[in-house]
Design an enzyme around this catalytic site. Structure first.
Site, short mmCIF file in Angstrom:
data_model
loop_
_atom_site.label_atom_id
_atom_site.label_comp_id
_atom_site.label_asym_id
_atom_site.label_seq_id
_atom_site.Cartn_x
_atom_site.Cartn_y
_atom_site.Cartn_z
N PRO A 9 0.90 -1.43 0.15
CA PRO A 9 -0.06 0.09 -0.03
C PRO A 9 0.85 1.35 0.05
O PRO A 9 1.84 1.21 0.78
CB PRO A 9 -0.89 -0.18 1.25
CG PRO A 9 -0.13 -1.25 1.90
CD PRO A 9 0.47 -2.25 1.21
N ASN A 10 0.52 2.34 -0.91
CA ASN A 10 0.87 3.67 -0.76
C ASN A 10 2.40 3.66 -1.52
O ASN A 10 2.67 4.74 -1.93
CB ASN A 10 1.19 4.38 0.54
CG ASN A 10 -0.18 4.36 1.15
OD1 ASN A 10 -1.21 5.03 0.63
ND2 ASN A 10 -0.45 3.74 2.47
N ARG A 17 5.71 11.01 -1.52
CA ARG A 17 6.06 10.58 -0.11
C ARG A 17 7.47 11.00 0.18
O ARG A 17 7.89 11.78 -0.71
CB ARG A 17 5.99 9.14 0.38
CG ARG A 17 4.73 8.47 0.00
CD ARG A 17 4.62 7.02 0.19
NE ARG A 17 4.69 6.79 1.71
CZ ARG A 17 4.39 5.75 2.16
NH1 ARG A 17 4.42 4.50 1.34
NH2 ARG A 17 4.58 5.35 3.58
N TYR A 22 12.00 7.93 0.93
CA TYR A 22 11.86 7.04 -0.04
C TYR A 22 12.08 7.22 -1.37
O TYR A 22 11.37 6.93 -2.32
CB TYR A 22 10.11 7.19 -0.07
CG TYR A 22 9.50 6.41 1.20
CD1 TYR A 22 9.72 5.15 1.61
CD2 TYR A 22 8.52 7.49 1.99
CE1 TYR A 22 9.00 4.79 2.83
CE2 TYR A 22 7.95 7.01 3.27
CZ TYR A 22 8.19 5.59 3.63
OH TYR A 22 7.67 5.02 4.72
N ASN A 71 7.91 -5.88 -0.58
CA ASN A 71 7.60 -4.76 0.30
C ASN A 71 6.19 -4.49 0.70
O ASN A 71 5.62 -4.07 -0.14
CB ASN A 71 8.25 -3.45 -0.40
CG ASN A 71 8.29 -2.44 0.70
OD1 ASN A 71 7.60 -2.30 1.67
ND2 ASN A 71 8.73 -1.15 0.28
N ALA A 74 3.06 -0.72 5.04
CA ALA A 74 2.49 -0.50 6.14
C ALA A 74 1.98 -1.95 6.76
O ALA A 74 1.92 -2.37 7.90
CB ALA A 74 1.53 0.33 6.40
N GLU A 95 12.19 -9.90 1.84
CA GLU A 95 11.47 -8.57 2.12
C GLU A 95 12.39 -7.34 1.94
O GLU A 95 13.50 -7.48 2.46
CB GLU A 95 10.98 -8.72 3.71
CG GLU A 95 9.83 -7.62 3.85
CD GLU A 95 9.04 -7.84 5.11
OE1 GLU A 95 8.59 -9.08 5.16
OE2 GLU A 95 9.05 -7.17 5.94
N HIS A 97 12.51 -3.00 2.37
CA HIS A 97 12.05 -1.55 2.94
C HIS A 97 13.13 -0.69 2.55
O HIS A 97 14.19 -0.63 2.73
CB HIS A 97 11.95 -1.61 4.41
CG HIS A 97 10.73 -2.76 5.03
ND1 HIS A 97 9.56 -2.66 4.88
CD2 HIS A 97 11.02 -3.97 5.41
CE1 HIS A 97 8.82 -3.45 5.16
NE2 HIS A 97 9.65 -4.38 5.67
N ARG A 104 13.13 4.67 12.79
CA ARG A 104 12.02 5.16 12.65
C ARG A 104 11.10 4.88 13.76
O ARG A 104 11.63 4.50 14.98
CB ARG A 104 11.45 4.79 11.37
CG ARG A 104 12.28 5.08 10.16
CD ARG A 104 11.54 4.78 8.87
NE ARG A 104 10.31 5.79 8.73
CZ ARG A 104 9.27 5.68 7.99
NH1 ARG A 104 9.30 4.68 6.89
NH2 ARG A 104 8.36 6.45 7.88
C1 DQA Z 1 8.13 0.91 4.01
C2 DQA Z 1 8.08 1.16 5.47
C3 DQA Z 1 6.88 0.97 5.99
O1 DQA Z 1 7.11 1.38 7.48
C4 DQA Z 1 5.87 2.09 5.36
O2 DQA Z 1 4.57 2.05 5.94
C5 DQA Z 1 5.91 2.24 4.21
C6 DQA Z 1 7.09 1.88 3.26
C7 DQA Z 1 9.32 1.32 3.31
O3 DQA Z 1 9.71 0.72 2.13
O4 DQA Z 1 10.39 1.64 3.83
O5 DQA Z 1 4.98 2.27 3.53
O6 DQA Z 1 7.88 -0.46 3.80
#
Ligand code: DQA
Length: 143
Positions: A9-10, A17, A22, A71, A74, A95, A97, A104
């Protein structure tokens, strides 16, 4: 070699962002970077804002892919259902990030999905995906 890359998501709005966290790239640019770096690998890129769709993508990968890079965004911190899908997945899952989660908020330190992934890469921005492909290649070819 076929690898599915799933972004949660997002991440379709990555370019909107915080650039410091990011990368400032959009997801299409990151996907192109991955394809250009590993020309001999066939990638499928999936982005979804839905937990349900992400679970189905994990389920359907085992027959036709050699590995998954995910990835979960959230959902990494909330989704027992994605964690369980990774647990029963018969192909390796790595995985990624973009941001350094350990630097964070505390709620991002809870890594529910990563506990069932083979491992996670965090804090190397867009290059985290390249590192993940390399790790997956080693895991698949040295099996
Ligand atoms: C994320 C880290 C997550 O905490 C966050 O909600 C994201 C992106 C990252 O790629 O750093 O949406 O997965």
């Amino acid at each position: 070699m076929k690898i599915k890359i799933i972004n949660g998501p997002n991440l379709n709005k990555l370019h909107l962002r915080d650039k410091k966290l990011y990368s400032g790239y959009n997801i299409k640019q990151i996907n192109e970077m991955i394809s250009n770096e590993f020309k001999s690998i066939e990638f499928e890129f999936v982005q979804s804002n839905s937990e349900d769709e992400i679970i189905s993508e994990i389920h359907s990968s085992a027959e036709s892919y050699d590995g998954i890079i995910i990835n979960p965004a959230a959902f990494s911190h909330t989704s027992i259902a994605i964690r369980d899908a990774i647990e029963i997945c018969k192909i390796p899952v790595v995985e990624v990030h973009l941001s350094n989660l350990s630097a964070r908020e505390n709620f991002r330190h809870t890594m529910i999905t990563a506990s069932k992934s083979l491992g996670y890469i965090s804090g190397f921005s867009q290059n985290g995906y390249l590192i993940a492909v390399y790790a997956l290649l080693k895991i698949i070819t040295e099996k």
